[in-house]
Design an enzyme around this catalytic site. Structure first.
Site, PDB file in Angstrom:
ATOM      1  N   TRP A 170       0.908  -1.159  -0.283  1.00 46.79           N
ATOM      2  CA  TRP A 170      -0.169  -0.317  -0.142  1.00 46.79           C
ATOM      3  C   TRP A 170       1.114   0.969  -0.160  1.00 46.79           C
ATOM      4  O   TRP A 170       0.293   2.445  -0.380  1.00 46.79           O
ATOM      5  CB  TRP A 170      -0.937  -0.032   1.115  1.00 46.79           C
ATOM      6  CG  TRP A 170      -0.121  -0.228   2.662  1.00 46.79           C
ATOM      7  CD1 TRP A 170      -0.463  -1.605   2.976  1.00 46.79           C
ATOM      8  CD2 TRP A 170       0.287   0.915   3.506  1.00 46.79           C
ATOM      9  NE1 TRP A 170       0.074  -1.719   4.204  1.00 46.79           N
ATOM     10  CE2 TRP A 170       0.790  -0.960   4.305  1.00 46.79           C
ATOM     11  CE3 TRP A 170       1.178   2.139   3.132  1.00 46.79           C
ATOM     12  CZ2 TRP A 170       1.990   0.576   5.734  1.00 46.79           C
ATOM     13  CZ3 TRP A 170       1.787   2.640   3.706  1.00 46.79           C
ATOM     14  CH2 TRP A 170       2.124   1.788   5.366  1.00 46.79           C
ATOM     15  N   ASN A 171       2.478   1.276   0.337  1.00 51.52           N
ATOM     16  CA  ASN A 171       2.819   2.454   0.684  1.00 51.52           C
ATOM     17  C   ASN A 171       3.305   3.633  -0.548  1.00 51.52           C
ATOM     18  O   ASN A 171       3.533   4.567  -0.543  1.00 51.52           O
ATOM     19  CB  ASN A 171       3.840   2.172   1.704  1.00 51.52           C
ATOM     20  CG  ASN A 171       4.987   0.897   1.556  1.00 51.52           C
ATOM     21  OD1 ASN A 171       4.910   0.446  -0.028  1.00 51.52           O
ATOM     22  ND2 ASN A 171       5.975   0.865   1.279  1.00 51.52           N
ATOM     23  N   ARG A 179       7.131  -1.482 -11.153  1.00 54.86           N
ATOM     24  CA  ARG A 179       7.853  -2.278 -11.302  1.00 54.86           C
ATOM     25  C   ARG A 179       8.437  -2.938 -11.388  1.00 54.86           C
ATOM     26  O   ARG A 179       9.758  -4.113 -11.918  1.00 54.86           O
ATOM     27  CB  ARG A 179       8.588  -1.497  -9.370  1.00 54.86           C
ATOM     28  CG  ARG A 179      10.486  -1.379  -9.543  1.00 54.86           C
ATOM     29  CD  ARG A 179      10.503  -0.937  -8.075  1.00 54.86           C
ATOM     30  NE  ARG A 179      10.788  -2.343  -7.237  1.00 54.86           N
ATOM     31  CZ  ARG A 179      10.786  -1.157  -5.972  1.00 54.86           C
ATOM     32  NH1 ARG A 179      12.005  -0.352  -6.152  1.00 54.86           N
ATOM     33  NH2 ARG A 179      11.148  -1.822  -4.702  1.00 54.86           N
ATOM     34  N   LYS A 194      -2.815  -8.429  -7.547  1.00 52.98           N
ATOM     35  CA  LYS A 194      -3.359  -8.283  -5.940  1.00 52.98           C
ATOM     36  C   LYS A 194      -2.578  -7.378  -4.887  1.00 52.98           C
ATOM     37  O   LYS A 194      -1.634  -6.876  -5.359  1.00 52.98           O
ATOM     38  CB  LYS A 194      -3.034  -9.615  -5.477  1.00 52.98           C
ATOM     39  CG  LYS A 194      -4.175  -9.443  -4.671  1.00 52.98           C
ATOM     40  CD  LYS A 194      -4.289  -8.851  -3.364  1.00 52.98           C
ATOM     41  CE  LYS A 194      -2.729  -8.848  -2.225  1.00 52.98           C
ATOM     42  NZ  LYS A 194      -3.526  -8.025  -1.257  1.00 52.98           N
ATOM     43  N   PRO A 195      -3.265  -6.045  -5.669  1.00 54.33           N
ATOM     44  CA  PRO A 195      -2.545  -4.996  -4.646  1.00 54.33           C
ATOM     45  C   PRO A 195      -3.132  -5.137  -2.898  1.00 54.33           C
ATOM     46  O   PRO A 195      -4.416  -5.734  -2.884  1.00 54.33           O
ATOM     47  CB  PRO A 195      -3.264  -3.626  -6.032  1.00 54.33           C
ATOM     48  CG  PRO A 195      -4.781  -4.385  -6.255  1.00 54.33           C
ATOM     49  CD  PRO A 195      -4.481  -5.415  -6.268  1.00 54.33           C
ATOM     50  N   GLU A 270      11.191  -8.615  -2.362  1.00 54.33           N
ATOM     51  CA  GLU A 270      11.775  -7.003  -1.490  1.00 54.33           C
ATOM     52  C   GLU A 270      10.966  -7.085  -0.375  1.00 54.33           C
ATOM     53  O   GLU A 270       9.155  -6.915  -0.029  1.00 54.33           O
ATOM     54  CB  GLU A 270      11.491  -6.241  -2.734  1.00 54.33           C
ATOM     55  CG  GLU A 270      12.240  -4.953  -2.289  1.00 54.33           C
ATOM     56  CD  GLU A 270      11.483  -4.001  -1.171  1.00 54.33           C
ATOM     57  OE1 GLU A 270      11.503  -3.755   0.035  1.00 54.33           O
ATOM     58  OE2 GLU A 270      10.039  -3.312  -1.740  1.00 54.33           O
ATOM     59  N   LEU A 271      11.661  -7.546   0.650  1.00 55.33           N
ATOM     60  CA  LEU A 271      10.569  -7.852   2.073  1.00 55.33           C
ATOM     61  C   LEU A 271      11.200  -6.238   2.850  1.00 55.33           C
ATOM     62  O   LEU A 271      11.148  -5.170   3.169  1.00 55.33           O
ATOM     63  CB  LEU A 271      11.968  -8.543   2.612  1.00 55.33           C
ATOM     64  CG  LEU A 271      10.876  -9.750   1.467  1.00 55.33           C
ATOM     65  CD1 LEU A 271      11.347 -11.707   2.637  1.00 55.33           C
ATOM     66  CD2 LEU A 271       9.440 -10.149   1.310  1.00 55.33           C
ATOM     67  N   ARG A 298      10.611  10.842   3.768  1.00 55.79           N
ATOM     68  CA  ARG A 298      10.413  10.192   2.223  1.00 55.79           C
ATOM     69  C   ARG A 298       9.034   9.867   2.799  1.00 55.79           C
ATOM     70  O   ARG A 298       8.568   8.247   3.509  1.00 55.79           O
ATOM     71  CB  ARG A 298      10.885   9.996   1.698  1.00 55.79           C
ATOM     72  CG  ARG A 298      10.160   9.376   0.317  1.00 55.79           C
ATOM     73  CD  ARG A 298      11.520   8.593  -0.700  1.00 55.79           C
ATOM     74  NE  ARG A 298      10.529   8.475  -1.993  1.00 55.79           N
ATOM     75  CZ  ARG A 298      11.205   7.428  -2.840  1.00 55.79           C
ATOM     76  NH1 ARG A 298      12.318   5.835  -2.395  1.00 55.79           N
ATOM     77  NH2 ARG A 298      10.579   6.789  -4.049  1.00 55.79           N
ATOM     78  N   CYS A 304      10.237   0.878   2.980  1.00 57.07           N
ATOM     79  CA  CYS A 304      11.043  -0.045   3.532  1.00 57.07           C
ATOM     80  C   CYS A 304      13.006   0.262   3.600  1.00 57.07           C
ATOM     81  O   CYS A 304      13.763  -0.176   3.924  1.00 57.07           O
ATOM     82  CB  CYS A 304      11.057  -1.460   2.118  1.00 57.07           C
ATOM     83  SG  CYS A 304      11.150  -0.827   1.026  1.00 57.07           S
ATOM     84  N   GLU A 401      10.811  -2.371  12.162  1.00 59.12           N
ATOM     85  CA  GLU A 401      10.609  -2.054  11.534  1.00 59.12           C
ATOM     86  C   GLU A 401       9.784  -0.653  11.482  1.00 59.12           C
ATOM     87  O   GLU A 401       8.904  -0.908  12.393  1.00 59.12           O
ATOM     88  CB  GLU A 401      10.117  -2.051   9.995  1.00 59.12           C
ATOM     89  CG  GLU A 401      10.106  -1.065   8.579  1.00 59.12           C
ATOM     90  CD  GLU A 401      10.470  -1.734   7.460  1.00 59.12           C
ATOM     91  OE1 GLU A 401      10.547  -0.883   6.509  1.00 59.12           O
ATOM     92  OE2 GLU A 401       9.543  -3.420   7.395  1.00 59.12           O
ATOM     93  N   SER A 461      16.544   4.939  -4.421  1.00 66.72           N
ATOM     94  CA  SER A 461      15.816   4.719  -5.484  1.00 66.72           C
ATOM     95  C   SER A 461      15.594   5.150  -6.472  1.00 66.72           C
ATOM     96  O   SER A 461      16.074   6.524  -6.703  1.00 66.72           O
ATOM     97  CB  SER A 461      14.321   4.356  -5.715  1.00 66.72           C
ATOM     98  OG  SER A 461      13.909   3.652  -4.175  1.00 66.72           O
ATOM     99  N   GLU A 478      15.432  -5.231  -9.088  1.00 64.03           N
ATOM    100  CA  GLU A 478      14.116  -5.153  -9.867  1.00 64.03           C
ATOM    101  C   GLU A 478      14.948  -3.582 -10.431  1.00 64.03           C
ATOM    102  O   GLU A 478      15.245  -3.057  -8.946  1.00 64.03           O
ATOM    103  CB  GLU A 478      12.432  -4.228  -8.811  1.00 64.03           C
ATOM    104  CG  GLU A 478      11.992  -5.498  -8.084  1.00 64.03           C
ATOM    105  CD  GLU A 478      11.089  -5.334  -7.957  1.00 64.03           C
ATOM    106  OE1 GLU A 478       9.587  -6.564  -7.870  1.00 64.03           O
ATOM    107  OE2 GLU A 478      10.607  -4.455  -6.848  1.00 64.03           O
TER     108      GLU A 478
END
Length: 497
Positions: A170-171, A179, A194-195, A270-271, A298, A304, A401, A461, A478
Site C-alpha cells: 500500500w505504501n 516496477r 493483487k494490490p 522485496e521484504l 519520504r 522499506c 521496522e 531508488s 527490480e
C-alpha cells in the site's frame, strides 16, 4: 511541528469525487471488469479523514483462478509479440501516466495519505519504469559461440518465464506496480496483480492506462481482495504460474516462499528493512541533515528504504541532532491535499498504534523525546514527526521496522563501532553513509551488509539501478539492466553443422 486542519473547498471536494468516481471498481479479468464472485466489496478509506472513498470488488479464490486462467491463455500469443511492439506499449503508457499526473496524484493522496507533492514524485518515478523497460524490451539477447572442441555450435536464447503473480503493498501503490509490470511486459510475460486492499484505486487506474496504451486483454489481470491468503495461495500452488514477485513484510514473504517451493517458482522478494543512517565526524552536516530528512520522511517514513535508525559519530552528535530536531519540528502535518502540508497521516490505526508502541518502548527504556512523540490532529491517523535521543540498545525500534515518522539517534565512537551498529540487524536492504573521506567511504560501503548504499545521498531508488536487499530483506532485483532478467529463462541449443 505545526498542523493544518483546513477543510476542502466545495470545488476541491467535487474534484476529489470526480477523480475517485472515474476509477473502475471491479476486478479486471481477461480484459473485462467484473464483480467478485460472492458480491462482497472492500471499503477504501481516506486515512486523513477516516471516511470511505469508494468500495471495490472483493475477489474470491475462484476469481483468482479465473484471473490466472486468463493470464495463462494470453501467454502464448503475448510471448511471441515482437519486442518493439511490447516496448511501444510501455512507451505509450509512460506518456499517458505523465500527462495525467495531477489526477493520478490526487487519487493516490486520497487513498494513501501522502502529500500531493510526494504523490506527484511517485507518479513520475513510477512512470520512469515504463520508459526504462520500453528501451530494455529490444535489448533482450542471446549468444552464439563455438564449443571448445570445435565440433558443435552453442546457441543461447532467452525467453519469457511465463505467467506471473505480483503482490504489491500500500505504501507506493503505483511505483511498486510499475516496477514489476514494466519488466514483465518488456520480457513478454502475462500477469495477475493483487494490490493492497488499502490502496486498490491507483492500481485500477493504472490498469486502464495500460489498456489504453494497447496492452492486449488478459496480459494484465487485477484482483482486489480482503482475503489475501485464501486467494493468493491457490494461485501460487497452481502449475500454470511460473513466477512470483512480492513486496511486503518478511514474515509474509517467508510464507510465500514456502508455498512457492511446491511448484519451484521463480521468486523475487522485496521484504522488510531496518536501514541504518551513518554520519561520521568528517561529514558535510548540511548535506547529512538534508539527506536525513529525505531518507526518514519520504512517504511519512512508511517506506522499506526509510532510515530506521541514525548512528552518529560522537564528535558531531550534538550538532546533527539539534539540526535534525529543528527540521523535524518545523514540518507541517495535515491532509495531503492541502497546500503547504509536508506530512500526511499514517495508513491506518493499526500502523499508528505500532509506531506509538515502539516509541513508548524506547521512552520506557530511557530515551528522550526531543520533538513529537504523540498523536496529533483530530480525525485521521496522524502522528507527529519525532526525534528520540539517548535511545537504549534494548529499544525495539532499533531492531524492528518503525514505518513511521520517528528518528532514533544513537552515538558511536569509532568507524568499526559504527559499522558494527549498522550491521546489527537481520535485515539488509539499504544503508546510508555520510563522510567526505574517500577511503572511509569505500571501506564502509564494502562492509555494510545491505543490497544498496546511499553514499552522501538520502534517496537510492532509481529505475536505472537494481533495487533489492540481502539477508532477511529478500532476494532478486527490480530495475536496472538486472530487472528484466527476473522475467527471462535461458535456453541452450547445441548444434552440429
Amino acid at each position: 511541528m505545526s498542523t493544518t486542519t483546513t477543510g476542502a473547498s466545495s470545488d476541491a471536494a467535487q474534484r476529489e469525487r470526480d477523480v475517485v468516481g472515474s476509477v473502475a471498481t471491479g476486478l479486471l479479468v481477461g480484459g473485462e471488469r467484473v464483480e467478485g464472485g460472492d458480491g462482497r466489496t472492500i471499503d477504501v478509506v481516506d486515512p486523513s479523514t477516516e471516511e470511505v472513498l469508494a468500495s471495490v470488488a472483493d475477489a474470491t479464490p475462484e476469481d483468482g483462478q479465473r484471473a490466472l486462467a486468463a493470464a495463462a491463455a494470453a501467454q502464448g500469443e503475448w510471448g511471441r509479440t515482437p519486442p518493439r511492439e511490447r516496448g511501444e506499449v510501455l512507451r505509450r503508457a509512460w506518456e499517458l501516466v505523465t500527462a495525467r499526473v495531477d489526477d493520478l496524484a490526487l487519487l493516490m493522496t486520497l487513498e494513501m495519505g501522502k502529500s500531493l507533492a510526494e504523490s506527484r514524485a511517485e507518479i513520475a518515478y513510477a512512470a520512469e519504469f515504463f520508459r526504462w523497460f520500453s528501451e530494455e524490451a529490444v535489448r533482450v539477447d542471446g549468444r552464439w559461440s563455438t564449443s571448445p572442441d570445435g565440433a558443435t555450435r552453442l546457441l543461447t536464447m532467452r525467453q519469457p518465464v511465463g505467467p506471473c503473480l505480483f503482490v504489491t503493498p500500500w505504501n507506493f501503490p503505483m511505483a511498486m506496480g510499475t516496477r514489476k509490470i514494466a519488466p514483465a511486459v518488456a520480457a513478454g510475460c502475462t500477469m495477475v496483480v493483487k494490490p493492497a486492499s488499502q490502496t486498490p484505486l491507483t492500481m485500477s487506474a493504472l490498469a486502464d492506462v495500460l489498456a489504453e496504451a494497447g496492452l492486449p486483454a488478459g496480459v494484465l489481470n487485477v484482483v482486489t481482495t480482503s482475503r489475501t491468503g485464501e486467494v493468493v495461495e491457490p494461485i501460487v500452488r497452481d502449475g500454470r504460474l511460473r513466477k512470483l514477485s512480492f513486496t511486503g513484510s518478511t514474515p509474509v514473504g517467508r510464507t510465500l516462499v514456502e508455498q512457492s517451493a511446491q511448484q519451484l517458482l521463480r521468486t523475487s522478494m522485496e521484504l522488510g528493512g531496518n536501514a541504518p543512517f551513518l554520519v561520521f565526524d568528517d561529514a558535510d552536516l548540511d548535506a547529512a541533515v538534508d539527506g536525513a530528512m529525505l531518507a526518514k520522511m519520504r512517504n511519512v517514513g512508511e517506506a522499506c528504504t526509510s532510515a530506521n535508525r541514525f548512528h552518529v559519530q560522537r564528535g558531531v552528535l550534538e550538532e546533527f541532532t539539534r539540526r535534525l530536531t529543528e527540521r523535524m519540528a518545523a514540518l507541517v502535518v495535515g491532509r495531503g491535499t492541502e497546500d503547504g502540508v509536508d506530512v500526511g497521516p499514517l495508513i491506518d490505526e493499526r500502523q499508528r498504534g505500532k509506531v506509538e508502541e515502539l516509541v513508548g518502548d524506547a521512552v520506557d527504556g530511557g530515551a528522550r523525546v526531543l520533538t513529537g512523540g504523540e498523536r496529533t490532529g483530530g480525525r485521521g491517523y496522524f502522528y507527529a514527526p519525532t526525534v528520540l535521543a539517548d535511545v537504549p540498545a534494548s529499544a525495539r525500534l532499533l531492531r524492528e521496522e518503525v514505518f513511521g515518522p520517528v528518528a532514533p539517534v544513537v552515538a558511536f565512537d569509532t568507524e568499526e563501532e559504527g559499522v558494527a551498529q549498522a550491521n546489527d540487524t537481520e535485515y539488509g536492504l539499504v544503508s546510508y553513509v555520510y563522510t567526505r573521506d574517500v577511503g572511509r567511504a569505500l571501506r564502509v560501503c564494502e562492509q555494510v551488509e545491505t543490497g544498496m548504499v546511499g553514499l552522501n545521498q538520502g534517496v537510492v531508488s532509481n529505475p536505472a539501478a537494481p533495487f533489492g536487499g540481502v539477508k532477511q530483506s529478500g532476494f532478486g532485483r527490480e530495475g536496472g539492466r538486472e530487472g528484466i532478467d527476473e522475467y527471462l529463462e535461458t535456453k541452450y541449443v547445441g548444434m552440429t553443422i
